[in-house]
Write a protein that holds these residues in place. Sequence first.
Motif, mmCIF file in Angstrom:
data_model
loop_
_atom_site.group_PDB
_atom_site.id
_atom_site.type_symbol
_atom_site.label_atom_id
_atom_site.label_comp_id
_atom_site.label_asym_id
_atom_site.label_seq_id
_atom_site.Cartn_x
_atom_site.Cartn_y
_atom_site.Cartn_z
ATOM 1 N N PRO A 243 -6.396 -87.670 -3.342
ATOM 2 C CA PRO A 243 -6.389 -88.928 -2.398
ATOM 3 C C PRO A 243 -5.378 -89.575 -3.286
ATOM 4 N N ILE A 244 -4.728 -90.641 -2.032
ATOM 5 C CA ILE A 244 -3.170 -90.880 -3.046
ATOM 6 C C ILE A 244 -3.650 -92.078 -3.877
ATOM 7 N N ILE A 245 -3.090 -91.885 -5.285
ATOM 8 C CA ILE A 245 -2.883 -93.493 -6.370
ATOM 9 C C ILE A 245 -1.408 -94.036 -6.150
ATOM 10 N N PRO A 246 -1.455 -95.210 -5.937
ATOM 11 C CA PRO A 246 -0.178 -95.754 -6.078
ATOM 12 C C PRO A 246 0.053 -95.479 -7.429
ATOM 13 N N ALA A 247 1.461 -95.717 -7.520
ATOM 14 C CA ALA A 247 2.000 -95.440 -9.010
ATOM 15 C C ALA A 247 1.842 -94.224 -9.256
ATOM 16 N N LEU A 248 0.932 -93.309 -8.987
ATOM 17 C CA LEU A 248 1.070 -92.208 -9.913
ATOM 18 C C LEU A 248 1.303 -91.172 -9.170
ATOM 19 N N ASN A 249 0.823 -90.895 -8.457
ATOM 20 C CA ASN A 249 0.833 -89.817 -7.230
ATOM 21 C C ASN A 249 1.882 -90.681 -5.542
ATOM 22 N N ASP A 250 2.090 -91.182 -5.398
ATOM 23 C CA ASP A 250 2.469 -91.351 -4.247
ATOM 24 C C ASP A 250 4.235 -90.861 -4.217
ATOM 25 N N LYS A 251 4.719 -90.965 -5.207
ATOM 26 C CA LYS A 251 5.816 -90.256 -5.073
ATOM 27 C C LYS A 251 5.801 -88.969 -4.335
ATOM 28 N N ASP A 252 4.478 -88.250 -4.225
ATOM 29 C CA ASP A 252 4.790 -86.915 -4.136
ATOM 30 C C ASP A 252 4.620 -86.880 -2.807
ATOM 31 N N MET A 253 3.776 -86.967 -2.112
ATOM 32 C CA MET A 253 3.710 -87.139 -0.758
ATOM 33 C C MET A 253 4.698 -86.885 0.755
ATOM 34 N N GLU A 254 5.851 -86.997 0.439
ATOM 35 C CA GLU A 254 6.537 -86.316 1.256
ATOM 36 C C GLU A 254 7.320 -84.927 0.835
ATOM 37 N N ALA A 255 6.817 -84.489 0.075
ATOM 38 C CA ALA A 255 7.477 -83.137 -1.014
ATOM 39 C C ALA A 255 6.175 -82.549 -0.869
ATOM 40 N N VAL A 256 4.852 -82.366 -0.907
ATOM 41 C CA VAL A 256 3.348 -81.914 -0.568
ATOM 42 C C VAL A 256 3.577 -81.665 1.095
ATOM 43 N N LEU A 257 3.975 -82.492 1.877
ATOM 44 C CA LEU A 257 3.994 -82.001 3.460
ATOM 45 C C LEU A 257 4.789 -80.826 3.579
ATOM 46 N N ALA A 258 6.184 -81.326 2.820
ATOM 47 C CA ALA A 258 7.185 -80.171 3.663
ATOM 48 C C ALA A 258 6.853 -79.163 2.743
ATOM 49 N N GLN A 259 6.370 -78.745 1.635
ATOM 50 C CA GLN A 259 5.526 -77.732 1.346
ATOM 51 C C GLN A 259 4.731 -77.305 2.046
ATOM 52 N N ALA A 260 3.856 -78.038 2.501
ATOM 53 C CA ALA A 260 2.650 -77.191 2.994
ATOM 54 C C ALA A 260 3.086 -76.776 4.311
ATOM 55 N N PHE A 261 4.135 -77.582 5.136
ATOM 56 C CA PHE A 261 4.018 -77.332 6.088
ATOM 57 C C PHE A 261 5.415 -76.082 5.926
ATOM 58 N N ASP A 262 6.058 -75.478 5.535
ATOM 59 C CA ASP A 262 6.574 -74.629 4.926
ATOM 60 C C ASP A 262 5.603 -73.781 4.731
ATOM 61 N N ALA A 263 4.519 -73.440 4.691
ATOM 62 C CA ALA A 263 4.412 -72.338 4.045
ATOM 63 C C ALA A 263 2.776 -72.006 5.336
ATOM 64 N N GLY A 264 2.620 -72.622 6.155
ATOM 65 C CA GLY A 264 2.334 -72.684 7.494
ATOM 66 C C GLY A 264 1.255 -73.350 7.993
ATOM 67 N N ALA A 265 0.507 -74.743 7.291
ATOM 68 C CA ALA A 265 -0.154 -76.021 7.658
ATOM 69 C C ALA A 265 0.292 -76.721 8.512
ATOM 70 N N ARG A 266 -0.354 -76.789 9.849
ATOM 71 C CA ARG A 266 -0.389 -77.665 11.024
ATOM 72 C C ARG A 266 -0.665 -78.341 11.401
ATOM 73 N N SER A 267 -1.740 -78.842 10.361
ATOM 74 C CA SER A 267 -1.995 -80.088 10.437
ATOM 75 C C SER A 267 -2.314 -81.085 9.222
ATOM 76 N N ALA A 268 -2.002 -82.731 9.022
ATOM 77 C CA ALA A 268 -2.342 -82.492 7.812
ATOM 78 C C ALA A 268 -2.476 -84.462 8.258
ATOM 79 N N GLY A 269 -3.102 -84.451 7.059
ATOM 80 C CA GLY A 269 -3.999 -86.337 6.458
ATOM 81 C C GLY A 269 -4.311 -86.664 5.461
ATOM 82 N N TYR A 270 -4.554 -87.522 4.976
ATOM 83 C CA TYR A 270 -4.572 -88.492 4.360
ATOM 84 C C TYR A 270 -5.340 -89.256 3.669
ATOM 85 N N THR A 271 -5.795 -89.943 2.432
ATOM 86 C CA THR A 271 -6.095 -91.055 2.248
ATOM 87 C C THR A 271 -5.993 -91.760 0.851
#
Length: 368
Positions: A243-271
């Motif tokens: 889950p995205i926890i405000p003021a704790l890990n939300d800052k990493d959202m874009e970086a996670v998506l970028a690295q996951a896409f580079d690794a081969g992920a082609r779908s994404a979701g969040y809660t």
Amino acid sequence: MSSPPPPDSPRAPRAHKGRGAASNPEGRFESVRHQAEDDGWQGALLDEDAPRPRTEVTDERARSVISRNDSPDIAFSQAINPYRGCEHGCIYCFARPSHSYLNLSPGLDFETKIRAKGNLAEVLRAELGKPGYAISPINIGSNTDPYQPIEKRWRLTRAALELLAECHHPCTIVTKNALVERDLDILAPMAREGLVQVLVSVNSLDNHLAAKLEPRASAPHRRIKAIRNLADAGVPVGVLVAPIIPALNDKDMEAVLAQAFDAGARSAGYTTLRLPHELKSLFREWLALHAPQRAEHVMSLVQQMNGGRDYDSDFATRMRGQGVFADLLRRRFELACRRHGFGRARELQLDISRFVPPRKPSPQGELF
């Protein structure tokens, strides 16, 4: 309600290495409450030198293993969970309160007293073979992680996959453990038939934070590598920033998506973070221990996203929240997905036309 003990009190909750929860509060159905008190003799010694909580696994004889739901905010209607409780120890896990149904605590009990459905494959075979069975993709890991550490020995998830592959039954998998790579020999052939999709949960790239939030899950960089290995093997793979926890890990959202896409992920979701029942106090306790300077700010934003409460169970908002901060997260996520070309998680259409009901076990064996 009594106030919590001061931080220097022997009975104050303390972090346990390798565990997410700091205490073991009674579940909401318990009528008896236990309160530890320091008698001035050996309280401090016992608190400091107490052995670390050990994992205990009980073999549970399940009567059924396929659970069904009609929740409008959940993309699947069928699920199996090989384990009750989860050794990963993620402090934010929305499944923690389910341990109360076992007369166990949603705290340390949830991550140390695990129930393994040892007869899962046998019961699943019987359920898939029923004349009235209506096929739809089965999600593995909707409640607790099917690849938590004890899977190495119990191999219940693998047994379920072997049966699903035998029947050509489609499934989705949600995990945050690189152990999923072990089953590529099953997953890759299923993928070639359009029968499987794997969703890997990565909510931060900060190893220090992850070690406290989800102490026995694979490290974030290892999950990214698992995404790459799955994709290289031809298995459709997506990433869940959850889950995205405000003021704790939300800052990493874009970086996670970028690295996951580079690794081969082609779908994404969040809660976003969900705090039902006993989880409210467990998470507040964790914040006080591991992020005391920002605890008040985190909970203020959580409440802003839940109509002024710690948690709002409304199907329309419980997964994504509401309000200004929730809208900001949604826009950030959508923008990052468009930038990389992600599709929505679970939008892959799996093939249900290949399903062949399993044969009933025969004492005479198989001749053909």
